[in-house]
Design an enzyme around this catalytic site. Structure first.
Site, PDB file in Angstrom:
ATOM      1  N   ARG A  19     -10.974   8.945  29.602  1.00  0.00           N
ATOM      2  CA  ARG A  19     -11.870   9.993  30.082  1.00  0.00           C
ATOM      3  C   ARG A  19     -12.810  10.436  28.965  1.00  0.00           C
ATOM      4  O   ARG A  19     -12.615  10.100  27.799  1.00  0.00           O
ATOM      5  CB  ARG A  19     -11.092  11.180  30.645  1.00  0.00           C
ATOM      6  CG  ARG A  19     -10.082  11.765  29.681  1.00  0.00           C
ATOM      7  CD  ARG A  19      -9.382  12.998  30.278  1.00  0.00           C
ATOM      8  NE  ARG A  19      -8.316  13.428  29.397  1.00  0.00           N
ATOM      9  CZ  ARG A  19      -7.015  13.194  29.605  1.00  0.00           C
ATOM     10  NH1 ARG A  19      -6.624  12.551  30.697  1.00  0.00           N
ATOM     11  NH2 ARG A  19      -6.115  13.599  28.741  1.00  0.00           N
ATOM     12  N   ASP A  47      -8.891  10.538  19.312  1.00  0.00           N
ATOM     13  CA  ASP A  47      -7.745  11.156  19.983  1.00  0.00           C
ATOM     14  C   ASP A  47      -6.434  10.485  19.558  1.00  0.00           C
ATOM     15  O   ASP A  47      -6.411   9.302  19.235  1.00  0.00           O
ATOM     16  CB  ASP A  47      -7.931  11.052  21.503  1.00  0.00           C
ATOM     17  CG  ASP A  47      -7.003  11.985  22.264  1.00  0.00           C
ATOM     18  OD1 ASP A  47      -6.499  12.958  21.663  1.00  0.00           O
ATOM     19  OD2 ASP A  47      -6.773  11.745  23.463  1.00  0.00           O
ATOM     20  N   LEU A  95     -27.243   6.913   6.702  1.00  0.00           N
ATOM     21  CA  LEU A  95     -26.459   6.955   7.950  1.00  0.00           C
ATOM     22  C   LEU A  95     -26.490   8.391   8.441  1.00  0.00           C
ATOM     23  O   LEU A  95     -26.319   9.327   7.650  1.00  0.00           O
ATOM     24  CB  LEU A  95     -24.997   6.541   7.673  1.00  0.00           C
ATOM     25  CG  LEU A  95     -23.953   6.886   8.751  1.00  0.00           C
ATOM     26  CD1 LEU A  95     -24.088   5.973   9.972  1.00  0.00           C
ATOM     27  CD2 LEU A  95     -22.522   6.763   8.204  1.00  0.00           C
ATOM     28  N   HIS A 146      -3.276  15.484  12.124  1.00  0.00           N
ATOM     29  CA  HIS A 146      -4.691  15.789  11.865  1.00  0.00           C
ATOM     30  C   HIS A 146      -5.052  15.428  10.425  1.00  0.00           C
ATOM     31  O   HIS A 146      -6.156  14.949  10.162  1.00  0.00           O
ATOM     32  CB  HIS A 146      -4.985  17.267  12.127  1.00  0.00           C
ATOM     33  CG  HIS A 146      -4.764  17.667  13.562  1.00  0.00           C
ATOM     34  ND1 HIS A 146      -5.215  16.900  14.616  1.00  0.00           N
ATOM     35  CD2 HIS A 146      -4.145  18.751  14.122  1.00  0.00           C
ATOM     36  CE1 HIS A 146      -4.872  17.488  15.756  1.00  0.00           C
ATOM     37  NE2 HIS A 146      -4.223  18.604  15.492  1.00  0.00           N
TER      38      HIS A 146
HETATM   39  C1  IPE Z   1     -10.804  15.226  22.999  1.00  0.00           C
HETATM   40  O1  IPE Z   1      -9.437  15.117  22.808  1.00  0.00           O
HETATM   41  C2  IPE Z   1     -11.412  16.114  21.950  1.00  0.00           C
HETATM   42  C3  IPE Z   1     -11.394  15.584  20.596  1.00  0.00           C
HETATM   43  C4  IPE Z   1     -11.022  14.384  20.226  1.00  0.00           C
HETATM   44  C5  IPE Z   1     -11.881  16.476  19.591  1.00  0.00           C
HETATM   45  P1  IPE Z   1      -8.405  16.068  23.598  1.00  0.00           P
HETATM   46  O2  IPE Z   1      -7.066  15.589  23.273  1.00  0.00           O
HETATM   47  O3  IPE Z   1      -8.726  17.484  23.322  1.00  0.00           O
HETATM   48  O4  IPE Z   1      -8.805  15.753  25.119  1.00  0.00           O
HETATM   49  P2  IPE Z   1      -7.917  15.834  26.422  1.00  0.00           P
HETATM   50  O5  IPE Z   1      -7.230  17.141  26.375  1.00  0.00           O
HETATM   51  O6  IPE Z   1      -6.979  14.687  26.342  1.00  0.00           O
HETATM   52  O7  IPE Z   1      -8.884  15.674  27.544  1.00  0.00           O
HETATM   53  C1  IPE Z   2      -7.273  14.585  18.623  1.00  0.00           C
HETATM   54  O1  IPE Z   2      -5.890  14.390  18.597  1.00  0.00           O
HETATM   55  C2  IPE Z   2      -7.734  15.593  17.604  1.00  0.00           C
HETATM   56  C3  IPE Z   2      -8.222  16.863  18.156  1.00  0.00           C
HETATM   57  C4  IPE Z   2      -8.374  17.135  19.408  1.00  0.00           C
HETATM   58  C5  IPE Z   2      -8.528  17.894  17.194  1.00  0.00           C
HETATM   59  P1  IPE Z   2      -4.923  15.272  19.498  1.00  0.00           P
HETATM   60  O2  IPE Z   2      -4.515  16.458  18.708  1.00  0.00           O
HETATM   61  O3  IPE Z   2      -5.548  15.542  20.800  1.00  0.00           O
HETATM   62  O4  IPE Z   2      -3.696  14.279  19.641  1.00  0.00           O
HETATM   63  P2  IPE Z   2      -2.835  14.025  20.948  1.00  0.00           P
HETATM   64  O5  IPE Z   2      -3.781  13.654  22.037  1.00  0.00           O
HETATM   65  O6  IPE Z   2      -2.096  15.287  21.231  1.00  0.00           O
HETATM   66  O7  IPE Z   2      -1.938  12.892  20.554  1.00  0.00           O
HETATM   67 MG    MG Z   3      -5.508  14.575  22.617  1.00  0.00          MG
END
Ligand code: IPE
Ligand code: IPE
Ligand code: MG
Length: 257
Positions: free
Chosen positions: A194, A20, A131, A37
Site C-alpha cells: 500500500r 517500512d 543529488l 529505527h
Molecule cells: C509508512 O509506514 C510510513 C513510513 C514508512 C514513514 P507505516 O508503517 O506507518 O504504514 P502503515 O501503518 O503500515 O500503513
Molecule cells: C517504518 O518502520 C518506520 C516508521 C514508520 C517511522 P515501522 O516502525 O513501521 O516498522 P513495522 O512496520 O512496525 O515493522
Molecule cells: Mg510499518
C-alpha cells in the site's frame, strides 16, 4: 548494431522509498522497536550513497508520516531524537558529497529545536547539485494536495489568478518537489502493498516495487534488484531482455567494485 543505452539512461531519475519494517526487524531479534529505527538509520546512509554513486537525481525517503503521531509517545520521542542526531552528524558529509537536502512535510509540528536544525541543514546544502535528498517528515499525500490547494485559493483571493486557472499543472506546481522530476520508481520495503498516504499525486505514473525485505536489511543488492526490475519493466528502449541482462550485470559489477 544499434548502440546500447548507457547505464545512466536505465537508472530512474527519481526514486521514492517507503522505509517500512523497522519494528518487525527489532522484534525478530527480541529487541525493542526503537532499536529497529536506529538500525534503519544505517540503511538510509547506504541508500543515499547508492543513489549518489549511480547517478539518481532525486531520492525521496518516507521517514515519518502524518499518521505516525498516533504511535506511543516514547517511540515518537526516540524518532525525533534520532532525526536530530542524524541531521547533526551527517550534514557535513552530505554537503561534502554535494547532496542537497530538503525536508518535505509539515515542519510546524516539530519542536522549535528540530525545526531550526532542519532549516540549517537545508540552508547549508541548498546550492548542491549532486543529488536531491528529500526526507518526508510529518508528510502525507493528502496534506500535500491540501496545502497546494490552499496556496492557489490564496492567489485567487488576492486576485492574482482566476479560478479557471486552477489547472492540473497549477496544482502540480504548488506540490512538494515541484522543481524535481516526478518519481519514476517507488520502492516499499516490509512486505505491505500500500501507499500509506505517501506521494499520492506525484506517483500517478510511477512503477511500484514491493519487497518483503525489512528496511534495516535494505542494502546495495536490494536497491540494485529494484533498479534492474524497473529497467526491465519500463526502460526497454526497444532492446531485448537478453541485451538488458548484459547491461544489468554490468551495473551489478560496478556496484560490487
Ligand atoms: C509508512 O509506514 C510510513 C513510513 C514508512 C514513514 P507505516 O508503517 O506507518 O504504514 P502503515 O501503518 O503500515 O500503513
Ligand atoms: C517504518 O518502520 C518506520 C516508521 C514508520 C517511522 P515501522 O516502525 O513501521 O516498522 P513495522 O512496520 O512496525 O515493522
Ligand atoms: Mg510499518
Amino acid at each position: 548494431m544499434k548502440e546500447l543505452p548507457s547505464i545512466e539512461q536505465l537508472v530512474p531519475k527519481h526514486v521514492a522509498i517507503i522505509m517500512d519494517g523497522n519494528g518487525r526487524w527489532a522484534k525478530q531479534r527480541g529487541k525493542i522497536r526503537t532499536s529497529g529505527h536506529k538500525a534503519g538509520a544505517e540503511a538510509v546512509r547506504k541508500a543515499v550513497a547508492f543513489a549518489r554513486r549511480n547517478g539518481i537525481e532525486s531520492l525521496t525517503l518516507f521517514a515519518f508520516s502524518s499518521e505516525n503521531w498516533k504511535r506511543p509517545a516514547k517511540e515518537i520521542s526516540v524518532l525525533m531524537e534520532l532525526f536530530m542526531s542524524v541531521l547533526k552528524s551527517e550534514i557535513k558529509k552530505l554537503d561534502d558529497n554535494h547532496i542537497c537536502l530538503r525536508i518535505i512535510g509539515d515542519k510546524g509540528a516539530f519542536s522549535k529545536r528540530l525545526q531550526r536544525q532542519m532549516n540549517e541543514a537545508e540552508q547549508q546544502t541548498r546550492s548542491n547539485s549532486g543529488l536531491n535528498l528529500n526526507i518526508a517528515a510529518n508528510y502525507g499525500g493528502q496534506w500535500d494536495i491540501t496545502q497546494a490547494s490552499r496556496k492557489l485559493a490564496e492567489k485567487v483571493k488576492a486576485n492574482e489568478i482566476d479560478p479557471a486557472e486552477i489547472t492540473e499543472q497549477a496544482i502540480a506546481g504548488e506540490l512538494m518537489m515541484a522543481d524535481q522530476p516526478l518519481p519514476d520508481l517507488l520502492i516499499r520495503t516490509g512486505g505491505e502493498h500500500r501507499i500509506s498516504n505517501f506521494l499520492l499525486w506525484q506517483l500517478a505514473y510511477a512503477e511500484l516495487y514491493f519487497t518483503s525485505v525489512l528496511w534495516p536489511n535494505f542494502d546495495d543488492t536490494v536497491f540494485a534488484r529494484a533498479i534492474t526490475d524497473f529497467a526491465q519493466r519500463e526502460r526497454r528502449f526497444g532492446l531485448t531482455s537478453e541485451q538488458l541482462t548484459v547491461l544489468m550485470q554490468d551495473i551489478e559489477t560496478r556496484i560490487e567494485e
